[in-house]
Design an enzyme around this catalytic site. Structure first.
Site, short mmCIF file in Angstrom:
data_model
loop_
_atom_site.label_atom_id
_atom_site.label_comp_id
_atom_site.label_asym_id
_atom_site.label_seq_id
_atom_site.Cartn_x
_atom_site.Cartn_y
_atom_site.Cartn_z
N ARG A 40 -51.30 -37.64 27.17
CA ARG A 40 -51.34 -38.37 25.91
C ARG A 40 -51.06 -39.84 26.16
O ARG A 40 -50.40 -40.20 27.15
CB ARG A 40 -50.31 -37.78 24.95
CG ARG A 40 -50.65 -36.32 24.62
CD ARG A 40 -49.76 -35.78 23.53
NE ARG A 40 -48.36 -35.95 23.84
CZ ARG A 40 -47.42 -36.20 22.91
NH1 ARG A 40 -47.75 -36.30 21.65
NH2 ARG A 40 -46.17 -36.34 23.27
N LYS A 104 -42.40 -28.76 33.58
CA LYS A 104 -43.74 -28.68 33.01
C LYS A 104 -44.70 -27.96 33.96
O LYS A 104 -44.92 -28.37 35.09
CB LYS A 104 -44.26 -30.09 32.71
CG LYS A 104 -45.33 -30.08 31.62
CD LYS A 104 -46.05 -31.40 31.49
CE LYS A 104 -45.23 -32.48 30.86
NZ LYS A 104 -46.07 -33.57 30.32
N ARG A 238 -37.08 -35.05 24.25
CA ARG A 238 -36.16 -34.95 25.39
C ARG A 238 -34.96 -34.12 24.99
O ARG A 238 -34.54 -34.18 23.84
CB ARG A 238 -35.64 -36.34 25.78
CG ARG A 238 -36.70 -37.29 26.29
CD ARG A 238 -37.00 -37.03 27.75
NE ARG A 238 -38.06 -37.91 28.23
CZ ARG A 238 -39.35 -37.64 28.14
NH1 ARG A 238 -39.75 -36.53 27.58
NH2 ARG A 238 -40.25 -38.46 28.62
P1 ATP Z 1 -43.35 -36.09 28.49
O1 ATP Z 1 -43.78 -34.99 29.43
O2 ATP Z 1 -42.89 -37.31 29.20
O3 ATP Z 1 -42.45 -35.61 27.41
P2 ATP Z 1 -45.79 -35.84 27.22
O4 ATP Z 1 -45.44 -34.43 27.04
O5 ATP Z 1 -46.32 -36.57 26.06
O6 ATP Z 1 -44.56 -36.64 27.75
P3 ATP Z 1 -48.27 -35.94 28.52
O7 ATP Z 1 -48.79 -37.23 28.06
O8 ATP Z 1 -48.76 -34.69 27.88
O9 ATP Z 1 -46.70 -35.97 28.50
O10 ATP Z 1 -48.52 -35.77 30.09
C1 ATP Z 1 -48.40 -36.87 30.97
C2 ATP Z 1 -47.10 -36.82 31.73
O11 ATP Z 1 -46.97 -35.59 32.44
C3 ATP Z 1 -47.03 -37.87 32.83
O12 ATP Z 1 -46.43 -39.03 32.32
C4 ATP Z 1 -46.21 -37.23 33.95
O13 ATP Z 1 -44.84 -37.49 33.76
C5 ATP Z 1 -46.40 -35.76 33.73
N1 ATP Z 1 -47.33 -35.16 34.72
C6 ATP Z 1 -48.43 -35.69 35.30
N2 ATP Z 1 -49.06 -34.80 36.08
C7 ATP Z 1 -48.35 -33.65 35.99
C8 ATP Z 1 -48.49 -32.36 36.56
N3 ATP Z 1 -49.49 -32.03 37.38
N4 ATP Z 1 -47.55 -31.43 36.25
C9 ATP Z 1 -46.53 -31.72 35.44
N5 ATP Z 1 -46.35 -32.91 34.85
C10 ATP Z 1 -47.24 -33.88 35.13
#
Ligand code: ATP
Length: 240
Positions: A40, A104, A238
């Protein structure tokens, strides 16, 4: 659903978004390697060849766009239920991440485009970590989860299992909206009852106890000033 598999591309979401106006029907695009995967708000989604599944599904909805607010959450339900059914315990983090043991495992990115006839094309993208090479985790800069158990499955079978559940959920969502998915989402809520912060660009906007989602997919937060509903803009959650 038509399916295409490519060895390498920048982002399967970007590829499909550029094509939705000309698509005759739903299309799944799978990339063995994604070099510019996105999360996102333009945040990067990293993956390594052979270590992850990255795919996007273009799907046409009746619209209007305001009916699709809960779509990313319904997609989370579809993927999480499927992955749990395959033996990997995952939970949902609002709005749409899949967590395993708090880290994640998968991310979802839903992007939309209106069609001239009032319909809406949604491109539903997912990145799922199957294995997590050390280098990749270092590049991401935080600890992430993987699912080696899924990596052992025949890849096409895994994709087909995910796709059939996802397509069923998208078709149902188009008829009913998010309401029937609300309980299913809450049953998989990772942080139910936990103290959390809503963060935007590093700034804490709200803090409270996460109480699940409502019938349109808003996060319910019990704060000192009472219950508030958080509509997903570009905010992140968070643990407080
Ligand atoms: P956050 O995880 O920081 O709460 P978000 O859920 O909005 O934010 P997304 O925008 O959905 O996050 O995903 C992008 C973020 O996920 C990146 O900023 C990085 O920190 C993390 N990320 C990137 N690649 C991976 C991966 N392969 N596995 C897990 N996390 C990842």
């Amino acid at each position: 659903v038509a399916i295409e598999v490519v060895a390498e591309t920048g982002s399967t979401n970007a590829d499909l978004l550029a094509r939705v106006a000309t698509l005759p029907g739903p299309l799944l695009r799978v990339a063995e390697r994604q070099t510019a995967g996105r999360g996102r708000a333009g945040r990067p989604w990293l993956s390594a060849p052979g270590a992850s599944l990255t795919f996007s599904l273009a799907w046409r909805f009746k619209g209007p766009m305001r009916n699709l607010v809960g779509l990313p959450l319904a997609v989370g339900v579809a993927l999480a239920e499927t992955i749990v059914g395959l033996g990997v315990p995952v939970r949902l983090k609002w709005p749409n991440d899949l967590l395993r043991d708090g880290d994640k495992l998968a991310g979802i990115l839903v992007e939309m485009q209106s069609a001239p006839d009032g319909a809406v094309w949604a491109v539903v993208g997912a990145g799922i970590n199957l294995l997590m090479p050390d280098q990749l985790e270092q590049d991401i800069g935080r600890s992430v989860a993987a699912a080696p158990w899924l990596a052992q499955m025949e890849r096409n079978l895994l994709l087909a299992t995910l796709l059939s559940r996802l397509a069923a959920v998208l078709a149902e969502f188009d008829d009913t909206g998010f309401a029937p998915f609300c309980e299913r989402w809450n049953a998989l809520h990772a942080w139910h009852g936990r103290e959390v912060s809503i963060v935007d660009a590093g700034r804490v906007l709200q803090q409270g106890r996460a109480a699940g989602v409502d019938a349109i997919g808003r996060l319910l937060l019990d704060t000192a000033a009472g219950r508030v509903e958080i509509l997903s803009g570009d905010v992140s959650l968070r643990l407080a």
